[in-house]
Design a protein around this motif. Structure first.
Motif, PDB file in Angstrom:
ATOM      1  N   THR A 121      51.703  66.131  51.964  1.00  0.00           N
ATOM      2  CA  THR A 121      52.076  64.906  51.261  1.00  0.00           C
ATOM      3  C   THR A 121      51.530  65.002  49.841  1.00  0.00           C
ATOM      4  OG1 THR A 121      51.963  63.641  53.326  1.00  0.00           O
ATOM      5  CG2 THR A 121      51.934  62.395  51.257  1.00  0.00           C
ATOM      6  N   VAL A 122      52.408  65.247  48.908  1.00  0.00           N
ATOM      7  CA  VAL A 122      52.023  65.507  47.522  1.00  0.00           C
ATOM      8  C   VAL A 122      52.459  64.335  46.646  1.00  0.00           C
ATOM      9  CG1 VAL A 122      52.282  67.086  45.574  1.00  0.00           C
ATOM     10  CG2 VAL A 122      52.228  67.981  47.905  1.00  0.00           C
ATOM     11  N   GLY A 139      54.440  69.764  42.374  1.00  0.00           N
ATOM     12  CA  GLY A 139      55.183  69.106  43.438  1.00  0.00           C
ATOM     13  C   GLY A 139      56.220  70.026  44.048  1.00  0.00           C
ATOM     14  N   VAL A 140      56.968  69.490  44.999  1.00  0.00           N
ATOM     15  CA  VAL A 140      57.930  70.306  45.735  1.00  0.00           C
ATOM     16  C   VAL A 140      59.095  70.752  44.851  1.00  0.00           C
ATOM     17  CG1 VAL A 140      59.381  68.399  46.570  1.00  0.00           C
ATOM     18  CG2 VAL A 140      59.086  70.457  47.985  1.00  0.00           C
ATOM     19  N   HIS A 141      59.286  70.096  43.701  1.00  0.00           N
ATOM     20  CA  HIS A 141      60.356  70.516  42.793  1.00  0.00           C
ATOM     21  C   HIS A 141      59.941  71.691  41.897  1.00  0.00           C
ATOM     22  CE1 HIS A 141      62.526  67.020  44.070  1.00  0.00           C
ATOM     23  NE2 HIS A 141      61.597  66.198  43.638  1.00  0.00           N
ATOM     24  N   ASN A 142      58.691  72.086  41.958  1.00  0.00           N
ATOM     25  CA  ASN A 142      58.189  73.164  41.113  1.00  0.00           C
ATOM     26  C   ASN A 142      58.066  74.446  41.929  1.00  0.00           C
ATOM     27  OD1 ASN A 142      56.951  74.773  39.209  1.00  0.00           O
ATOM     28  ND2 ASN A 142      55.314  73.347  38.734  1.00  0.00           N
ATOM     29  N   LEU A 143      57.056  74.537  42.774  1.00  0.00           N
ATOM     30  CA  LEU A 143      56.819  75.677  43.662  1.00  0.00           C
ATOM     31  C   LEU A 143      56.687  77.005  42.911  1.00  0.00           C
ATOM     32  CD1 LEU A 143      59.238  74.770  46.614  1.00  0.00           C
ATOM     33  CD2 LEU A 143      56.846  74.100  46.250  1.00  0.00           C
ATOM     34  N   ILE A 148      51.406  74.131  45.867  1.00  0.00           N
ATOM     35  CA  ILE A 148      51.960  72.856  46.298  1.00  0.00           C
ATOM     36  C   ILE A 148      50.828  71.836  46.309  1.00  0.00           C
ATOM     37  CG2 ILE A 148      51.737  73.614  48.723  1.00  0.00           C
ATOM     38  CD1 ILE A 148      54.391  71.122  47.308  1.00  0.00           C
ATOM     39  N   GLY A 149      50.905  70.876  45.402  1.00  0.00           N
ATOM     40  CA  GLY A 149      49.828  69.909  45.277  1.00  0.00           C
ATOM     41  C   GLY A 149      48.513  70.585  44.970  1.00  0.00           C
ATOM     42  N   ASP A 150      47.487  70.257  45.736  1.00  0.00           N
ATOM     43  CA  ASP A 150      46.163  70.854  45.554  1.00  0.00           C
ATOM     44  C   ASP A 150      45.950  72.059  46.453  1.00  0.00           C
ATOM     45  OD1 ASP A 150      45.417  68.931  43.655  1.00  0.00           O
ATOM     46  OD2 ASP A 150      44.737  67.537  45.206  1.00  0.00           O
ATOM     47  N   HIS A 151      47.023  72.584  47.022  1.00  0.00           N
ATOM     48  CA  HIS A 151      46.910  73.692  47.959  1.00  0.00           C
ATOM     49  C   HIS A 151      47.777  74.864  47.519  1.00  0.00           C
ATOM     50  CE1 HIS A 151      45.215  70.479  50.410  1.00  0.00           C
ATOM     51  NE2 HIS A 151      44.755  71.395  51.236  1.00  0.00           N
ATOM     52  N   VAL A 152      47.565  75.971  48.206  1.00  0.00           N
ATOM     53  CA  VAL A 152      48.391  77.167  48.036  1.00  0.00           C
ATOM     54  C   VAL A 152      48.951  77.530  49.400  1.00  0.00           C
ATOM     55  CG1 VAL A 152      48.434  79.601  47.411  1.00  0.00           C
ATOM     56  CG2 VAL A 152      47.026  78.013  46.097  1.00  0.00           C
ATOM     57  N   LEU A 153      50.251  77.666  49.475  1.00  0.00           N
ATOM     58  CA  LEU A 153      50.890  78.108  50.702  1.00  0.00           C
ATOM     59  C   LEU A 153      50.853  79.619  50.765  1.00  0.00           C
ATOM     60  CD1 LEU A 153      52.711  77.349  53.222  1.00  0.00           C
ATOM     61  CD2 LEU A 153      54.651  77.909  51.724  1.00  0.00           C
ATOM     62  N   ASP A 154      50.258  80.160  51.825  1.00  0.00           N
ATOM     63  CA  ASP A 154      50.320  81.599  52.082  1.00  0.00           C
ATOM     64  C   ASP A 154      51.757  81.892  52.513  1.00  0.00           C
ATOM     65  OD1 ASP A 154      50.271  84.160  53.243  1.00  0.00           O
ATOM     66  OD2 ASP A 154      48.197  83.954  53.882  1.00  0.00           O
ATOM     67  N   PRO A 181      59.993  68.537  31.961  1.00  0.00           N
ATOM     68  CA  PRO A 181      60.613  67.512  32.798  1.00  0.00           C
ATOM     69  C   PRO A 181      61.196  68.097  34.077  1.00  0.00           C
ATOM     70  CG  PRO A 181      61.987  67.987  30.878  1.00  0.00           C
ATOM     71  CD  PRO A 181      60.694  68.708  30.669  1.00  0.00           C
ATOM     72  N   GLY A 182      61.007  67.355  35.174  1.00  0.00           N
ATOM     73  CA  GLY A 182      61.600  67.714  36.450  1.00  0.00           C
ATOM     74  C   GLY A 182      62.554  66.624  36.895  1.00  0.00           C
ATOM     75  N   PRO A 183      63.042  66.693  38.109  1.00  0.00           N
ATOM     76  CA  PRO A 183      63.995  65.689  38.587  1.00  0.00           C
ATOM     77  C   PRO A 183      63.335  64.326  38.792  1.00  0.00           C
ATOM     78  CG  PRO A 183      63.416  67.212  40.348  1.00  0.00           C
ATOM     79  CD  PRO A 183      62.810  67.761  39.100  1.00  0.00           C
ATOM     80  N   ASN A 184      64.104  63.277  38.611  1.00  0.00           N
ATOM     81  CA  ASN A 184      63.677  61.906  38.908  1.00  0.00           C
ATOM     82  C   ASN A 184      62.413  61.499  38.159  1.00  0.00           C
ATOM     83  OD1 ASN A 184      65.798  61.714  40.869  1.00  0.00           O
ATOM     84  ND2 ASN A 184      64.505  62.856  42.290  1.00  0.00           N
ATOM     85  N   GLY A 185      62.307  61.934  36.910  1.00  0.00           N
ATOM     86  CA  GLY A 185      61.189  61.521  36.085  1.00  0.00           C
ATOM     87  C   GLY A 185      59.892  62.244  36.345  1.00  0.00           C
ATOM     88  N   THR A 186      59.888  63.282  37.157  1.00  0.00           N
ATOM     89  CA  THR A 186      58.673  64.040  37.432  1.00  0.00           C
ATOM     90  C   THR A 186      58.378  65.002  36.278  1.00  0.00           C
ATOM     91  OG1 THR A 186      59.928  65.728  38.639  1.00  0.00           O
ATOM     92  CG2 THR A 186      59.009  63.900  39.924  1.00  0.00           C
ATOM     93  N   ARG A 187      57.162  65.522  36.267  1.00  0.00           N
ATOM     94  CA  ARG A 187      56.771  66.551  35.297  1.00  0.00           C
ATOM     95  C   ARG A 187      56.318  67.784  36.066  1.00  0.00           C
ATOM     96  NH1 ARG A 187      58.415  66.048  30.223  1.00  0.00           N
ATOM     97  NH2 ARG A 187      56.722  67.411  29.534  1.00  0.00           N
ATOM     98  N   LEU A 188      56.773  68.938  35.632  1.00  0.00           N
ATOM     99  CA  LEU A 188      56.362  70.206  36.230  1.00  0.00           C
ATOM    100  C   LEU A 188      55.213  70.792  35.435  1.00  0.00           C
ATOM    101  CD1 LEU A 188      59.840  71.892  36.806  1.00  0.00           C
ATOM    102  CD2 LEU A 188      58.653  70.247  38.257  1.00  0.00           C
ATOM    103  N   GLY A 189      54.221  71.345  36.117  1.00  0.00           N
ATOM    104  CA  GLY A 189      53.104  72.009  35.459  1.00  0.00           C
ATOM    105  C   GLY A 189      53.227  73.515  35.549  1.00  0.00           C
ATOM    106  N   PHE A 190      52.594  74.196  34.608  1.00  0.00           N
ATOM    107  CA  PHE A 190      52.612  75.661  34.558  1.00  0.00           C
ATOM    108  C   PHE A 190      51.237  76.247  34.820  1.00  0.00           C
ATOM    109  CE2 PHE A 190      56.211  74.126  32.323  1.00  0.00           C
ATOM    110  CZ  PHE A 190      57.197  75.093  32.352  1.00  0.00           C
ATOM    111  N   GLY A 191      50.275  75.394  35.182  1.00  0.00           N
ATOM    112  CA  GLY A 191      48.903  75.868  35.282  1.00  0.00           C
ATOM    113  C   GLY A 191      48.313  76.032  33.896  1.00  0.00           C
ATOM    114  N   GLU A 192      47.477  77.040  33.729  1.00  0.00           N
ATOM    115  CA  GLU A 192      46.869  77.266  32.424  1.00  0.00           C
ATOM    116  C   GLU A 192      46.668  78.750  32.189  1.00  0.00           C
ATOM    117  OE1 GLU A 192      43.081  75.188  32.749  1.00  0.00           O
ATOM    118  OE2 GLU A 192      42.062  77.066  33.242  1.00  0.00           O
TER     119      GLU A 192
END
Length: 415
Positions: A8-9, A16-20, A40-46, A393-404
């Motif tokens: 749950t992000v 978010g799920v729109h970035n991955l 994904i959120g504060d986690h990393v999916l293996d 910008p992402g879908p539905n007003g979201t923002r995508l991050g690239f890390g740093e």
């Protein structure tokens, strides 16, 4: 998903799920085993473990998720990229898969991130009109700031792929020949004018045969995704050596990249039309087809020096697009290799606070930059840390991050 589930992000999460975005990580209990991860959120999916858990490894191309780097996935091509991204989205959002997927999540704070792909060739461009104009005014005052070729082709140079490092790697101050205008002869020593360049990098997946140029319309078939780049630059070494062949030791000592590769598919809402051009491009660079998908990107950068925001460069202002850079890079028949990286060059906007390099921000050291703690900089001191981030910008007003992409300057060891 349950509110207590790591799946749950929040909508405002940059991952978010729109970035991955994809990366490569290790954990303290398995430091020798590099694994492909998806933020994904504060986690990393293996990703490999998740593919095994849901029974997807037999699907075409999905075994690449068990590799220790992204290169096999990059080489698999766009149909596999699309299928894998769709599958991972489903794994992370389908309640029926929650029990299989949740054990494959690792807190992002508990992982070590590595260079996500094995870099083949590296090309750096000079695609910002504002940056090129500023440097022209600095070095050729009273003359036309842009060289005659600048608006006819994306200017670039071939860099040194072996010195590309992941974010967080310390940057040792480079040494080389230096010669100030008033000096009769050059001397040798550590750079006194160490600079940054905030850039966007494009990661090539699908290779090409030697002699086969890539058309503008085919760029997305070869570019897997993007990352943040800091192309560290020793301006004093560069100024002395670059005539007549261009950058060499002033650039080749280190280039930092972010550990997360944002897929090109995640940037659909960030696409934008590039600035209007006042010189008609040659046909192989002509992207004025109104029906074609625009190749510009609305990506907002932020540059921090020792924690202080010193610049907010806008990628949307870039004159040349990634598709034009790729088309020109291969126009002579040069082949692409899986893992090639090409970068945009310094991103700068029209205002001082949008310039992406210290040489512009301080006008070649003549106008020192005042930091919030009262200190001043013209170029980088030992101990300085530079952190570059970006959102889109992402879908539905979201923002995508690239890390740093971050790096701290350390002095060259004395001998």
């Amino acid at each position: 998903m349950s509110a207590s589930s790591p799946l749950t992000v929040p909508d405002d999460s940059p991952f978010g799920v729109h970035n991955l975005p994809y990366g490569v990580f290790t954990t303290a209990d398995r430091p020798e085993q590099r694994r492909i991860g998806v933020a994904i959120g504060d986690h990393v999916l293996d990703a490999g473990a998740a593919a095994r858990s849901v029974g997807a490894l037999a699907e075409p191309g999905f075994a690449t998720l068990e590799a220790p780097s992204l290169n096999p996935l990059l080489a698999a091509g766009r149909p596999v990229w699309t299928a894998v991204r769709a599958a991972i989205t489903r794994w992370l959002t389908d309640e029926a898969l929650r029990a299989a997927v949740e054990p494959c999540l690792v807190p992002r704070a508990d992982v070590t991130l590595h260079l996500p792909f094995e870099v083949a060739d590296y090309v750096d461009f000079y695609a910002s009109e504002h940056h090129a104009t500023n440097l022209g005014r600095i070095f050729r005052p009273g003359s036309e700031p842009l060289t005659p070729n600048w608006k006819h082709l994306p200017i670039g140079y071939h860099g040194r792929s072996g010195t590309i490092v992941v974010s967080g790697t310390p940057i040792t101050r480079p040494s080389g020949q230096r010669k100030a205008p008033a000096d009769p002869v050059p001397d040798f020593g550590p750079s006194r004018r160490l600079d940054i360049e905030a850039e966007l990098g494009f990661v090539v997946g699908t290779p090409t045969e030697l002699g086969s140029p890539v058309a503008l319309a085919d760029a997305a078939e070869h570019v897997f995704g993007v990352c943040l780049v800091n192309d560290w630059s020793a301006r004093d070494l560069q100024a002395w050596e670059y005539v007549p062949l261009g950058p060499f030791l002033g650039k080749s000592f280190a280039t930092s990249v972010s550990p997360w590769i944002v897929p090109l598919d995640a940037l659909a809402q960030a696409r934008t039309t590039p600035p209007e051009r006042d010189v008609e491009p040659l046909p192989y660079l002509d992207d004025r087809d109104a029906a074609a998908e625009p190749s510009g990107f609305d990506i907002a950068f932020e540059v921090r020096l020792n924690g202080h925001v010193v610049s907010r460069p806008p990628f949307a202002a870039m004159y040349w697009t990634y598709a034009q850079m790729l088309a020109h890079m291969t126009a002579n028949g040069a082949s692409l290799r899986t893992g090639d990286l090409f970068a945009s060059g310094t991103i700068s906007g029209p205002e001082r606070e949008t310039r992406g390099a210290l040489i512009e921000l301080t006008w070649n050291g003549q106008e020192p930059l005042k930091l919030a703690d009262g200190s001043e900089r013209t170029f980088l001191d030992d101990g300085d840390e530079v952190v570059i981030t970006a959102t889109a910008p992402g879908p539905n007003g979201t923002r995508l991050g690239f890390g740093e992409v971050a790096g701290r300057i350390v002095p060259r060891p004395t001998t």
